[in-house]
Design an enzyme around this catalytic site. Structure first.
Site, PDB file in Angstrom:
ATOM      1  N   SER A   1       0.836  -1.201   0.000  1.00 45.07           N
ATOM      2  CA  SER A   1       0.000   0.000   0.000  1.00 45.07           C
ATOM      3  C   SER A   1       0.872   1.252   0.000  1.00 45.07           C
ATOM      4  O   SER A   1       2.100   1.176   0.079  1.00 45.07           O
ATOM      5  CB  SER A   1      -0.922  -0.009   1.229  1.00 45.07           C
ATOM      6  OG  SER A   1      -0.146   0.029   2.417  1.00 45.07           O
ATOM      7  N   TYR A   2       0.218   2.395  -0.073  1.00 47.96           N
ATOM      8  CA  TYR A   2       0.928   3.676  -0.132  1.00 47.96           C
ATOM      9  C   TYR A   2       1.838   3.812   1.085  1.00 47.96           C
ATOM     10  O   TYR A   2       1.388   3.704   2.228  1.00 47.96           O
ATOM     11  CB  TYR A   2      -0.084   4.810  -0.156  1.00 47.96           C
ATOM     12  CG  TYR A   2       0.522   6.177  -0.403  1.00 47.96           C
ATOM     13  CD1 TYR A   2       1.270   6.427  -1.549  1.00 47.96           C
ATOM     14  CD2 TYR A   2       0.334   7.218   0.507  1.00 47.96           C
ATOM     15  CE1 TYR A   2       1.816   7.682  -1.782  1.00 47.96           C
ATOM     16  CE2 TYR A   2       0.877   8.469   0.278  1.00 47.96           C
ATOM     17  CZ  TYR A   2       1.620   8.699  -0.866  1.00 47.96           C
ATOM     18  OH  TYR A   2       2.168   9.934  -1.091  1.00 47.96           O
TER      19      TYR A   2
END
Length: 659
Positions: free
Chosen positions: A322-323
């Site tokens: 994820s980010y």
């Protein structure tokens, strides 16, 4: 009629992942059809990207010449915003594509910087079509289902965040130019290493970061050891050698310790006054944030924080995690965490643990106190075989996966035992730990929790004669030089930079040669580096010994002579508003948050901050001789920093001068 929607990502890799078609490292346009939510419906889509910021700001040509007399003018000089020369083809592409589009969807990273890049894309698109409707997608990873969901729920750009970043960019330009030019031109006249074409650069985050390193250096350099004494009691039972520690820990007056020790010897018998056995736990870690990733990455993975973040960014762009820029340390209750765990079951190393979680061992992760309302904690999105990744990529990916699986596991369980005795008039104690269930520790080797000495059987009120009692002596030891995890913690606590920029500021002070890094193992100097002790019952001499050093994989920051001299120079001009202290920059970060909250305007923030720094600049001009003393400091003071490790005694001398 089929509408056309222009989608613009922050980087080519994101544009490619949204379209899920082959591409290359350069910006390209991808055309396809997609059914959006009302009111757009079925649309023709062009997906393209930028390469980070499209525009930059600078002073007009008449302010380009470096002169002491014109430095102060840069506080108020006009600023020109223009598309960077190497980005002009990208801007023209957006203008061209916008002419035939009904709406613009922005797919930049969902943080303050991404919001500002989105505004630059919007401005370029408006040059081609003023009637465009502008939306932005909210996403935290590039997994297909998540991207499709984001496409159905666009929101408006947050212009408050845009204003906050625009203000920060303006202040960075003005303050950096004013102080870099002033200190470079001032110190260049002194000659030596400071002459020629050397730039003595300033940054409002770089200098406080350097200040932390220098402050720790002086704490080490100026440390005065203080001698102390303690008492320990030894006993043997059921083939166990047991050490009881003094409840007072230590005293700094030898005569007092001798008197208390003699009372112990006179009593001859020790009495068990307390026996406590209770369950204990080692809590599993909190979900992973950017700051923790940088700290633990530099501690355990053998790479600096900038490298860790670059790799994490690459893993995110490829759709594996994820980010990686988030302050959130709590998972939303609605997230399908078991689905993410299931993707990891195929791995040979941690797959068995993932399968155990799905077979009933899954526990909801702990929740921290932070939620940036933009991104979840860092976690794996898809499985990739570690063997298909490069060595450093594999280390970071494995750490993210193991951290996530640890968060979904049970706390480690154990049993703690404490025996307390009274010997003479003094109280001593011994602790024992038995680890019963490792649980999350089975998949998370970065935490250590081992069983300690096993305590034999005792009963309350029983008495026994210790086989030995000693006075031990030692001296207090200085703190170590600052490590990268410690530096990141200080920056985070003092608001220096954001979770996304801390690694860049650390890299910058290394690049400017204000600090250097040195690997070092344990320094071999424990709190009571053993010089033996007065033998009591049993007459054996010996001290406590020990090691306070960090692992050899952790690097220490040591300031160069120039780095020390710059901070010393500014501190001597004014401590509270010194450019080497975090106070001014921390206030800037707080005011940027106020802009994002809508309680302060961009103009007010910029003017207030410029006035603060203008005052510092005026005082620096008035007391410039204190800053010029940097040269005297570099020539006449030699800093020898001793690094203890496997080698006996290595000395590093920075700056000029011999002997």
């Amino acid at each position: 009629m089929v509408h056309k929607i222009l989608c613009v990502a922050e980087k080519p890799s994101i544009a490619k992942s949204q379209r899920n078609v082959p591409g290359n490292q350069y910006v390209k346009n991808y055309d396809f059809d997609y059914a959006f939510a009302p009111p757009w419906g079925n649309c023709s889509v062009t997906m393209t990207s930028v390469l980070g910021h499209l525009t930059g700001i600078d002073f007009p040509p008449e302010y380009k010449k470096w002169q002491i007399s014109t430095c102060q003018q840069l506080f108020d000089a006009p600023i020109i915003t223009s598309v960077d020369e190497d980005k002009e083809p990208i801007a023209r592409n957006i203008v061209q594509q916008a002419r035939y589009s009904k709406a613009l969807f922005i797919w930049t990273d969902c943080d303050r910087e991404g919001e500002h890049i989105g505004s630059e894309v919007r401005q370029a698109a408006f040059e081609g079509n003023q009637r465009l409707e502008v939306k932005r997608a909210i996403f935290s990873n590039t997994e297909r289902g998540h991207v499709l969901q984001a496409a159905q729920r666009p929101v408006s750009l947050d212009d408050r965040q845009v204003s906050a970043v625009a203000a920060r960019i303006e202040l960075d330009l003005r303050l950096g130019a004013v102080f870099t030019r002033f200190q470079t031109l001032t110190l260049r006249t002194l000659g030596g290493d400071l002459g020629n074409d050397r730039i003595i650069s300033y940054g409002s985050c770089q200098f406080p970061t350097l200040g932390f390193v220098v402050d720790r250096y002086f704490r080490v350099k100026n440390f005065i050891p203080e001698q102390f004494w303690s008492i320990k009691v030894l006993h043997r039972r059921e083939d166990h050698d047991l050490t009881f520690l003094w409840r007072r820990h230590r005293l700094f007056d030898r005569m007092s310790v001798v008197i208390l020790f003699e009372r112990c010897l006179a009593a001859r018998l020790a009495k068990v006054t307390k026996l406590q056995k209770r369950p204990t736990s080692k809590w599993k870690p909190l979900p992973l944030t950017t700051v923790e990733l940088q700290k633990l990455g530099s501690r355990f993975l053998g790479m600096d924080s900038q490298r860790v973040m670059k790799i994490a960014e690459g893993l995110y762009n490829k759709g594996w995690i994820s980010y990686p820029r988030t302050e959130t340390d709590q998972f939303d209750r609605g997230m399908d965490l078991k689905g993410l765990v299931e993707k990891q079951t195929q791995d040979n190393a941690w797959g068995p643990h993932a399968r155990e979680l799905l077979n009933g061992a899954f526990r909801q992760p702990r929740g921290g106190r932070h939620n940036d309302q933009a991104h979840p904690p860092i976690h794996p999105v898809n499985y990739v075989a570690p063997g298909s990744l490069g060595d450093d990529d594999r280390k970071v990916y494995e750490f993210v996966v193991r951290r996530f699986l640890a968060c979904c596991s049970e706390d480690a369980k154990g049993e703690s035992t404490t025996v307390e005795i009274e010997y003479g008039s003094e109280t001593f104690f011994a602790n024992g730990l038995l680890v019963l269930q490792k649980n999350y520790l089975l998949v998370y080797p970065y935490d250590k929790w081992e069983s300690s000495q096993q305590l034999p059987h005792f009963t309350v009120d029983e008495t026994f004669e210790p086989i030995e009692a000693n006075i031990t002596e030692g001296e207090t030891s200085p703190p170590g030089y600052l490590t990268e995890p410690e530096l990141i913690s200080l920056m985070d606590a003092n608001g220096i930079g954001t979770d996304a920029t801390m690694a860049e500021h650390i890299a910058k002070i290394k690049e400017r040669e204000y600090v250097m890094t040195q690997s070092s193992g344990g320094d071999g100097r424990g709190e009571a580096a053993g010089r033996g002790g007065r033998g009591g019952r049993g007459g054996r001499r010996g001290g406590r010994g020990g090691s306070t050093g960090v692992g050899s994989g952790v690097r220490h920051f040591i300031p160069t002579t120039l780095g020390v001299a710059l901070i010393e120079g500014y501190d001597s001009i004014g401590f509270d508003t010194s450019l080497g202290k975090p106070f001014l920059r921390k206030e800037m970060e707080l005011k940027m948050k106020e802009i994002c909250a809508g309680t302060k305007s961009r103009n007010d923030f910029v003017q207030e901050t410029l006035e603060q720094y203008r005052d510092v600049f005026v005082r620096t001009q008035q007391q410039v001789e204190l800053l010029k003393a940097v040269r005297c400091f570099m020539v006449h003071r030699r800093h020898r920093l001793t690094v203890f490790g496997p080698q006996a005694s290595r000395k590093y001398v920075f700056g000029e001068g011999g002997g």
